[in-house]
Design a protein around this motif. Structure first.
Motif, PDB file in Angstrom:
ATOM      1  N   ILE A 199      46.556  44.763  41.089  1.00 24.38           N
ATOM      2  CA  ILE A 199      45.669  45.177  40.000  1.00 24.38           C
ATOM      3  C   ILE A 199      45.953  44.392  38.728  1.00 24.38           C
ATOM      4  O   ILE A 199      45.031  43.955  38.027  1.00 24.38           O
ATOM      5  CB  ILE A 199      45.816  46.690  39.752  1.00 24.38           C
ATOM      6  CG1 ILE A 199      45.266  47.457  40.958  1.00 24.38           C
ATOM      7  CG2 ILE A 199      45.100  47.109  38.486  1.00 24.38           C
ATOM      8  CD1 ILE A 199      43.845  47.100  41.326  1.00 24.38           C
ATOM      9  N   ILE A 200      47.221  44.192  38.408  1.00 23.05           N
ATOM     10  CA  ILE A 200      47.564  43.385  37.237  1.00 23.05           C
ATOM     11  C   ILE A 200      47.058  41.963  37.428  1.00 23.05           C
ATOM     12  O   ILE A 200      46.514  41.341  36.510  1.00 23.05           O
ATOM     13  CB  ILE A 200      49.082  43.397  36.987  1.00 23.05           C
ATOM     14  CG1 ILE A 200      49.545  44.806  36.604  1.00 23.05           C
ATOM     15  CG2 ILE A 200      49.442  42.413  35.869  1.00 23.05           C
ATOM     16  CD1 ILE A 200      51.052  44.937  36.477  1.00 23.05           C
ATOM     17  N   LEU A 201      47.203  41.437  38.653  1.00 26.63           N
ATOM     18  CA  LEU A 201      46.728  40.082  38.947  1.00 26.63           C
ATOM     19  C   LEU A 201      45.214  39.991  38.790  1.00 26.63           C
ATOM     20  O   LEU A 201      44.698  39.047  38.175  1.00 26.63           O
ATOM     21  CB  LEU A 201      47.132  39.692  40.365  1.00 26.63           C
ATOM     22  CG  LEU A 201      46.702  38.304  40.843  1.00 26.63           C
ATOM     23  CD1 LEU A 201      47.320  37.227  39.965  1.00 26.63           C
ATOM     24  CD2 LEU A 201      47.101  38.096  42.299  1.00 26.63           C
ATOM     25  N   LEU A 202      44.480  40.978  39.318  1.00 31.03           N
ATOM     26  CA  LEU A 202      43.024  40.976  39.204  1.00 31.03           C
ATOM     27  C   LEU A 202      42.586  41.106  37.744  1.00 31.03           C
ATOM     28  O   LEU A 202      41.639  40.435  37.307  1.00 31.03           O
ATOM     29  CB  LEU A 202      42.434  42.121  40.035  1.00 31.03           C
ATOM     30  CG  LEU A 202      42.525  41.961  41.561  1.00 31.03           C
ATOM     31  CD1 LEU A 202      42.081  43.248  42.249  1.00 31.03           C
ATOM     32  CD2 LEU A 202      41.680  40.782  42.027  1.00 31.03           C
ATOM     33  N   ALA A 203      43.271  41.975  36.989  1.00 28.59           N
ATOM     34  CA  ALA A 203      42.932  42.153  35.573  1.00 28.59           C
ATOM     35  C   ALA A 203      43.173  40.867  34.798  1.00 28.59           C
ATOM     36  O   ALA A 203      42.346  40.455  33.965  1.00 28.59           O
ATOM     37  CB  ALA A 203      43.745  43.295  34.977  1.00 28.59           C
ATOM     38  N   ALA A 204      44.308  40.216  35.074  1.00 30.57           N
ATOM     39  CA  ALA A 204      44.620  38.964  34.384  1.00 30.57           C
ATOM     40  C   ALA A 204      43.608  37.880  34.741  1.00 30.57           C
ATOM     41  O   ALA A 204      43.199  37.085  33.884  1.00 30.57           O
ATOM     42  CB  ALA A 204      46.033  38.514  34.738  1.00 30.57           C
ATOM     43  N   ALA A 205      43.185  37.844  36.023  1.00 32.29           N
ATOM     44  CA  ALA A 205      42.202  36.849  36.450  1.00 32.29           C
ATOM     45  C   ALA A 205      40.861  37.074  35.751  1.00 32.29           C
ATOM     46  O   ALA A 205      40.222  36.117  35.282  1.00 32.29           O
ATOM     47  CB  ALA A 205      42.026  36.906  37.970  1.00 32.29           C
ATOM     48  N   LYS A 206      40.438  38.335  35.685  1.00 28.46           N
ATOM     49  CA  LYS A 206      39.171  38.650  35.017  1.00 28.46           C
ATOM     50  C   LYS A 206      39.235  38.288  33.534  1.00 28.46           C
ATOM     51  O   LYS A 206      38.310  37.704  32.971  1.00 28.46           O
ATOM     52  CB  LYS A 206      38.847  40.137  35.174  1.00 28.46           C
ATOM     53  CG  LYS A 206      37.535  40.538  34.509  1.00 28.46           C
ATOM     54  CD  LYS A 206      37.266  42.011  34.662  1.00 28.46           C
ATOM     55  CE  LYS A 206      35.919  42.395  34.013  1.00 28.46           C
ATOM     56  NZ  LYS A 206      35.892  42.095  32.572  1.00 28.46           N
ATOM     57  N   GLN A 207      40.354  38.646  32.897  1.00 33.83           N
ATOM     58  CA  GLN A 207      40.504  38.326  31.476  1.00 33.83           C
ATOM     59  C   GLN A 207      40.523  36.811  31.261  1.00 33.83           C
ATOM     60  O   GLN A 207      39.968  36.314  30.272  1.00 33.83           O
ATOM     61  CB  GLN A 207      41.784  38.954  30.935  1.00 33.83           C
ATOM     62  CG  GLN A 207      41.704  40.469  30.804  1.00 33.83           C
ATOM     63  CD  GLN A 207      43.021  41.074  30.355  1.00 33.83           C
ATOM     64  OE1 GLN A 207      44.086  40.520  30.582  1.00 33.83           O
ATOM     65  NE2 GLN A 207      42.958  42.224  29.712  1.00 33.83           N
ATOM     66  N   SER A 208      41.142  36.092  32.200  1.00 32.02           N
ATOM     67  CA  SER A 208      41.196  34.630  32.076  1.00 32.02           C
ATOM     68  C   SER A 208      39.798  34.035  32.115  1.00 32.02           C
ATOM     69  O   SER A 208      39.483  33.109  31.358  1.00 32.02           O
ATOM     70  CB  SER A 208      42.048  34.037  33.206  1.00 32.02           C
ATOM     71  OG  SER A 208      43.384  34.481  33.114  1.00 32.02           O
TER      72      SER A 208
END
Length: 272
Positions: A199-208
């Motif tokens: 989830i942290i990875l997906l959130a960071a990817a979306k924010q990126s």
């Protein structure tokens, strides 16, 4: 001043991401307080790009602390060894639990993120009550996260999705759901932390992607290094500390803290 803000934000993100007190709720309250004092965090370079950086730092904390679990799970997915059956099952349970979280995040993220400060206060009270009820009524029948079924994993993922709302603790929601479904405290915490990685990875990817699609600024090099380091180190310390704490203690301190903070926020808003 920028370095001090970076340190504060990094420590806050690292601790609140993994302790059951809601990182998003704390960051929203800090941002609101600073804005009322006339300080523009985003204008100073502490906007979406910096938030993404802190998420990557907390992801690093998860990877380092659970490096053996993650290595075993990864190896198990690509192996047919009978001795890795438990790790293989755990890996697929994490994947299954991530699905409802991702769906809720995609559908409801904008709605939850637009919630007002009063709603954050109410959500903190919900977190407090959830932790108290979990301590009081949960029954520990499963002593290994690998022993869960897919249905239980999906329900934990659903709880994590609801925690998109600022003030609802992701760690608190997933651990409470796990304990409510029969996991003991340490195994509920273990599954919660492992589940946080995707989830942290997906959130960071979306924010990126959001950062790439628009104009994004960062503070200077020193604040970036300080913020990243603070989030990673305090995140690791929060995971390690909570895992030790839950072997012998309950959530009562976190329940009291989030309850008092939620009540204070509501009073603050009513008096504003």
């Amino acid at each position: 001043m920028e370095t001090l803000f970076a340190l504060v934000l990094g420590v806050l993100q690292g601790l609140a991401e993994f302790l059951p007190i809601s990182s998003s709720g704390h960051l929203r309250l800090l941002q609101e307080g600073l804005e009322q004092c006339g300080y523009d965090l985003e204008g100073a370079g502490f906007g979406l790009a910096f938030d993404t950086l802190l998420h990557v730092a907390t992801l690093l904390a998860v990877v380092v602390y659970f490096r053996r679990d993650l290595a075993s799970m990864t190896r198990a997915v690509f192996s047919r060894e009978a001795g890795l059956a438990g790790e293989r099952r755990l890996a697929w349970l994490v994947v299954a639990a991530t699905v409802p979280t991702g769906v809720i995040g995609l559908v409801g993220n904008d709605f939850f993120e637009s919630a007002g400060i009063m709603a954050v206060g109410v959500a903190l009270l919900v977190t407090s009550l959830t932790l108290w009820l979990t301590d009081r009524f949960s029954r520990h029948q499963i002593h290994a996260a690998e022993g869960m079924g897919v249905r239980r994993a999906l329900l934990i993922g659903l709880a994590q999705g609801i925690a998109v709302m600022p003030g609802i603790s992701r760690a608190g929601a997933t651990m409470a759901a796990g304990m409510g479904l029969g996991l003991d405290r340490t195994q509920a915490a273990r599954f919660s932390f492992l589940l946080s990685g995707p989830i942290i990875l997906l959130a960071a990817a979306k924010q990126s992607l959001d950062v790439i699609g628009g104009e994004a600024a960062l503070p200077g090099t020193l604040p970036v290094v300080v913020g990243f380091g603070a989030a990673a180190l305090t995140g690791y310390a929060a995971i390690a500390g909570l895992m030790r704490l839950l072997r012998e203690h309950t959530f009562w301190a976190f329940s009291v803290y989030t309850g008092l903070l939620g009540a204070a926020v509501i009073v603050w808003q009513l008096m504003s």
